[in-house]
Design an enzyme around this catalytic site. Sequence first.
Site, short mmCIF file in Angstrom:
data_model
loop_
_atom_site.label_atom_id
_atom_site.label_comp_id
_atom_site.label_asym_id
_atom_site.label_seq_id
_atom_site.Cartn_x
_atom_site.Cartn_y
_atom_site.Cartn_z
N ARG A 33 21.11 16.80 10.90
CA ARG A 33 21.52 16.29 9.59
C ARG A 33 20.32 16.00 8.68
O ARG A 33 20.42 15.23 7.75
CB ARG A 33 22.34 15.02 9.76
CG ARG A 33 23.57 15.15 10.64
CD ARG A 33 24.59 14.08 10.29
NE ARG A 33 25.48 13.71 11.36
CZ ARG A 33 26.49 14.45 11.80
NH1 ARG A 33 26.70 15.65 11.29
NH2 ARG A 33 27.26 14.00 12.78
N CYS A 41 28.72 16.87 7.66
CA CYS A 41 29.37 15.83 6.84
C CYS A 41 29.98 16.36 5.55
O CYS A 41 30.15 15.60 4.58
CB CYS A 41 28.37 14.71 6.57
SG CYS A 41 27.79 13.94 8.09
N CYS A 70 33.73 9.78 5.76
CA CYS A 70 32.82 10.89 6.01
C CYS A 70 33.63 12.05 6.58
O CYS A 70 34.77 11.88 6.98
CB CYS A 70 31.72 10.49 7.00
SG CYS A 70 30.35 11.68 7.00
N LYS A 86 20.79 1.71 7.91
CA LYS A 86 21.24 2.18 9.21
C LYS A 86 20.26 3.18 9.78
O LYS A 86 19.85 4.07 9.05
CB LYS A 86 22.60 2.86 9.02
CG LYS A 86 23.19 3.40 10.28
CD LYS A 86 24.50 4.05 9.98
CE LYS A 86 24.97 4.73 11.25
NZ LYS A 86 26.11 5.55 10.99
N LYS A 97 20.56 5.64 5.01
CA LYS A 97 20.95 6.06 6.36
C LYS A 97 19.96 7.12 6.82
O LYS A 97 19.80 8.16 6.18
CB LYS A 97 22.37 6.62 6.33
CG LYS A 97 22.82 7.13 7.69
CD LYS A 97 24.28 7.53 7.66
CE LYS A 97 24.72 8.09 9.00
NZ LYS A 97 26.13 8.49 8.97
N GLU A 115 16.52 5.79 -3.11
CA GLU A 115 17.86 6.19 -2.67
C GLU A 115 18.86 5.04 -2.87
O GLU A 115 19.95 5.23 -3.39
CB GLU A 115 17.73 6.59 -1.19
CG GLU A 115 18.97 6.96 -0.47
CD GLU A 115 19.58 8.27 -0.92
OE1 GLU A 115 20.68 8.20 -1.48
OE2 GLU A 115 18.98 9.34 -0.71
N TYR A 149 28.39 -3.26 17.72
CA TYR A 149 29.30 -3.13 18.87
C TYR A 149 29.25 -4.38 19.73
O TYR A 149 30.05 -4.55 20.63
CB TYR A 149 28.94 -1.87 19.68
CG TYR A 149 29.00 -0.64 18.79
CD1 TYR A 149 30.21 -0.06 18.47
CD2 TYR A 149 27.84 -0.11 18.21
CE1 TYR A 149 30.28 1.03 17.61
CE2 TYR A 149 27.90 0.98 17.35
CZ TYR A 149 29.12 1.53 17.05
OH TYR A 149 29.19 2.59 16.18
N SER A 151 25.04 2.69 17.73
CA SER A 151 25.44 2.94 19.12
C SER A 151 24.26 2.99 20.09
O SER A 151 24.33 2.44 21.19
CB SER A 151 26.24 4.24 19.20
OG SER A 151 25.50 5.32 18.65
C1 PBG Z 1 29.40 9.41 10.38
C2 PBG Z 1 28.78 8.25 11.04
C3 PBG Z 1 27.82 8.22 12.08
C4 PBG Z 1 27.67 6.88 12.43
C5 PBG Z 1 28.48 6.14 11.60
N1 PBG Z 1 29.14 6.99 10.73
C6 PBG Z 1 27.20 9.30 12.84
C7 PBG Z 1 26.22 10.22 12.29
O1 PBG Z 1 25.77 10.15 11.14
O2 PBG Z 1 25.89 11.11 13.05
C8 PBG Z 1 26.78 6.37 13.54
C9 PBG Z 1 27.18 5.08 14.15
C10 PBG Z 1 26.50 4.73 15.40
O3 PBG Z 1 25.64 5.45 15.96
O4 PBG Z 1 26.82 3.66 15.91
N2 PBG Z 1 28.66 10.02 9.39
#
Ligand code: PBG
Length: 341
Positions: free
Chosen positions: A232, A127, A117, A263, A210, A248, A328, A289
């Site tokens: 985004r 991105c 990315c 995700k 995502k 998608e 994590y 996260s």
């Molecule tokens: C990059 C990306 C992101 C995450 C993984 N790859 C961040 C985003 O889209 O802002 C998020 C991972 C996470 O929150 O653990 N595009």
Amino acid sequence: MDLTHRPRRLRQDRVRGLVSETTLEPADFIAPVFVDATTDERRPIETMPGHERVPIDEAVARVEEVLETGVEAVMLFGIPESKDSEGSRAWAEDGVVQEATRRIATETDAYVITDVCLCEYTDHGHCGPLEEELRGEDGSHEHGPECDPIQTVDNDATLEALDRIAVSHAEAGADMIAPSGMMDGMVAAIRAGLDREGFEHVPIMSYAAKYESAFYGPFRDAADGAPAFGDRRHYQMDPANAREAMREVRLDAQQGADVLMVKPALPYLDIVSDLRREFDHPIAAYNVSGEYAMLHAASEKGWLDLEAVAHESLLSIKRAGADLILTYFAEDVAERLSDRR
Ligand code: PBG
């Protein structure tokens, strides 16, 4: 009272394991690893307790720590030494992910997956490279003095960059490529690039569904990838939509994605379970996260038992239908699973 059926019979200690429908294995997990070209020492990530950004020189050591827990795969994220409007450090031969991958691939047995990315590499944090779109206040495309230019990611220009990044990662020795930018056509562009350069054997795990999620907050601190303006929502999916996810994801499958990812994970288990039914590809889920940080925060307050909620979270993701889990918690949970044996 008819008590012929007593489900409690199978909940007694010695039989519970025999009838358990779902198991977690260290081999189910992929551990995210952050490599930072701006530092020469390990830096803890405040919002993600137990995680660090490590310098390139420590990348191998960091991955070895992961392997010791029984986890066999890592997902690499890079923080480049400099950023520009195009994100050109993302495809540099001596870029942070390329350098780290080269070392990890030669010195360890880890299965190396690289996040592809541009948001960590562009100075505006989006991105892909930006284009200006003129829009009237009503959202119309009519050009005129009353129109404000808005900036948005140039989809097709981004595809060319993703092709270059993916090829540069494969050249460095990446085992699998994971595009996370939600650009239309990204899987086809990367597949074509990899095949053109002789990397037909390198699989693609697409961040296929995502969502534009507030649960990425702690990651954006960890990887320095917060957008400098706006959000985004013009490329990531609307959290309101489930049917759209099928459409998608189908596009990514048609373009040759080998693994399909959802995700975040916990707030989107319905999507994981829909994908499990609809596709026969391996399904991955990214326990992001924010999902990690909130459990840690509550346990720090003494409100939740961290070990128990982490295990239950990952179990629920697996039960919903995920084969692979990016998390994590990978190292902590894997270690405990191995201890139990
Ligand atoms: C990059 C990306 C992101 C995450 C993984 N790859 C961040 C985003 O889209 O802002 C998020 C991972 C996470 O929150 O653990 N595009």
